[in-house]
Design a protein around this motif. Structure first.
Motif, mmCIF file in Angstrom:
data_model
loop_
_atom_site.group_PDB
_atom_site.id
_atom_site.type_symbol
_atom_site.label_atom_id
_atom_site.label_comp_id
_atom_site.label_asym_id
_atom_site.label_seq_id
_atom_site.Cartn_x
_atom_site.Cartn_y
_atom_site.Cartn_z
ATOM 1 N N ALA A 394 -60.210 -50.864 54.276
ATOM 2 C CA ALA A 394 -60.050 -49.471 54.728
ATOM 3 C C ALA A 394 -61.096 -49.069 55.757
ATOM 4 N N GLU A 433 -54.815 -51.121 61.759
ATOM 5 C CA GLU A 433 -54.943 -51.281 60.314
ATOM 6 C C GLU A 433 -55.359 -52.713 59.999
ATOM 7 N N LEU A 435 -54.968 -55.562 56.798
ATOM 8 C CA LEU A 435 -54.256 -55.867 55.563
ATOM 9 C C LEU A 435 -54.506 -57.328 55.200
#
Length: 451
Positions: A394, A433, A435
């Motif tokens: 995050a 992002e 992941l």
């Protein structure tokens, strides 16, 4: 009157004064109305008494002329206008009386209000024996006049309301301004560099909200400054290492202490370390430009797949030297996005540089382009490296966070590259992002708007 406290007190005092005046006016009107009603009842009672005495005297055979003494008594006691009239007589009835008063006189009739000559009167008519009517009129202003005691009570009530309003204004001003002064002191302490300032959430709800927001700001500033300090430490460490190598080999070359066979290798080290320095400085300058107001992007239609394939061709030799299996993948497309082509390539290069630095020999590195829905195209850089902890995914694009977290356990950079990728993607209208990757490492994805 610049202070809030003075304005609050003045406003409440004005409101209290207006309320006191209005209340006093209403109270005076009510007292006058009550006095008028009581005066009318008293006037009717006195008229009844005098009328009965006149009837009694007439029955006793007293002459009408002697009735004047009884009438004079009523006039003296009530300050009234008193007349005696005969129904049906041709003599005109003087104001404020009317012929209807003479013909309609009745015992126990209430006093009536009547205006005459600009003055309002209370009028009573009573039968006073055979052929006689007693007429009594009293000015309403005299009847409704406030007594000295009533005036005193009304004035004291108004003053009490005014004093109470002023005291309430002081209390309200203190309730509002005391926490505001604390907030101002806390803000000044924050501006002076203190980060341990905390303000109790008290006072009105709105002021308490400001106190809570200021506490949150102090906490956020403390955290931000700590991250900035750690970031500067990381950057200085990253710059110090190549500077040490460059300085050491340069001094050795200048002093001639290296044999000729080692000079070429030393020059190569100096070149490589200078390149690292140049890269770090370029990252810092790029981030500084991104944070400046005059930073501009040349956004237009860009073939994301062409950019990724060009990056793969450029990084293939370095990947092969490190034993990394680099490949590309893409769906059917189209892959045209609205972006700055040079900045998109810069972001992909930064992700490739980070991946090759930490990947062991034989690990995969995938540069992928896929349609991510009707509005976006996803550019991914996936690897088979050690990956990141879930809580680190995050914050992967925050400046220096991963460098601080993994220094000593794996090869790390300055912490600028991922921050640069995140900011560039955001400036191009996209989203970055991190992941878990199917290959076992991390999948860094850049979602860019479709052209």
């Amino acid at each position: 009157m610049r202070s809030l406290a003075a304005r609050v007190v003045a406003l409440v005092a004005v409101v209290a004064l207006a309320t006191a005046l209005l209340t006093g006016a209403i109270l005076v009107r009510a007292i006058r109305a009550t006095n008028g009603e009581q005066a009318g009842a008293l006037l009717a009672s006195r008229a009844d008494t005098v009328a009965e005495r006149l009837v009694t005297r007439r029955r006793a055979g007293c002459a009408p002329v002697q009735d004047a003494a009884v009438v004079r008594m009523l006039r003296t006691v009530a300050g009234a206008v008193v007349r005696c009239a005969t129904p049906g007589a041709a003599t005109a009835v003087p104001a404020p009386f009317t012929p209807d008063d003479v013909t309609g006189a009745a015992a126990d009739a209430p006093a009536v209000e009547r205006a005459s000559g600009g003055t309002r009167y209370l009028v009573v008519a009573r039968p006073a024996g055979t052929g006689r009517v007693l007429l009594v009129a009293q000015p309403e202003s005299d009847a409704a006049r406030l007594t000295s005691g009533q005036r005193t009570r009304a004035l004291l009530g108004a003053l009490a309301g005014l004093v109470g309003g002023v005291l309430a204004g002081f209390a309200l001003a203190s309730t509002v301004t005391r926490p505001l002064r604390r907030l101002a002191d806390a803000a000044r302490a924050l501006s002076a560099g203190r980060r341990d300032v905390r303000v109790p959430a008290e006072g009105p709800e709105e002021v308490a909200d400001v106190a809570r927001a200021l506490d949150g700001l102090a906490t956020a500033l403390a955290g931000s400054e700590e991250r900035q300090r750690q970031f500067l430490l990381a950057v200085s460490h990253e710059l110090r290492t190549p500077l040490t190598a460059v300085t050491g080999y340069a001094e050795a070359l200048a002093d001639g202490v290296l044999p000729p066979a080692e000079a070429a290798r030393a020059a190569g080290v100096v070149r490589d370390e200078a390149g690292r320095l140049q890269g770090r400085v370029a990252d810092l300058l790029a981030l500084a430009r991104l944070e400046a107001d005059d930073f501009r992007l040349e956004v237009g239609p860009v073939d994301a797949l062409a950019v990724v394939r060009a990056a793969a061709a450029a990084w293939q030799p370095r990947a092969a030297a490190a034993g990394v299996a680099l490949r590309t993948e893409a769906d059917a497309g189209p892959h045209t996005v609205l972006a700055d082509g040079e900045r998109l390539r810069q972001a992909v290069d930064a992700l490739c540089d980070n991946a090759i630095r930490i990947l062991p020999g034989g690990a995969p590195l995938v540069l992928a382009v896929h349609g991510a829905g009707s509005q976006y195209v996803r550019v991914q850089v996936r690897d088979g490296g050690p990956g990141l902890a879930p809580e680190d995914l995050a914050v992967a694009f925050e400046r220096g966070r991963l460098t601080q977290r993994y220094r000593g356990s794996r090869p790390v950079g300055s912490g600028l590259g991922l921050a640069l990728v995140g900011e560039l993607t955001h400036r191009m209208g996209g989203l970055a992002e991190a992941l878990p990757a199917p290959e076992g490492g991390v999948a860094f994805g850049l979602y860019l708007p479709r052209a």
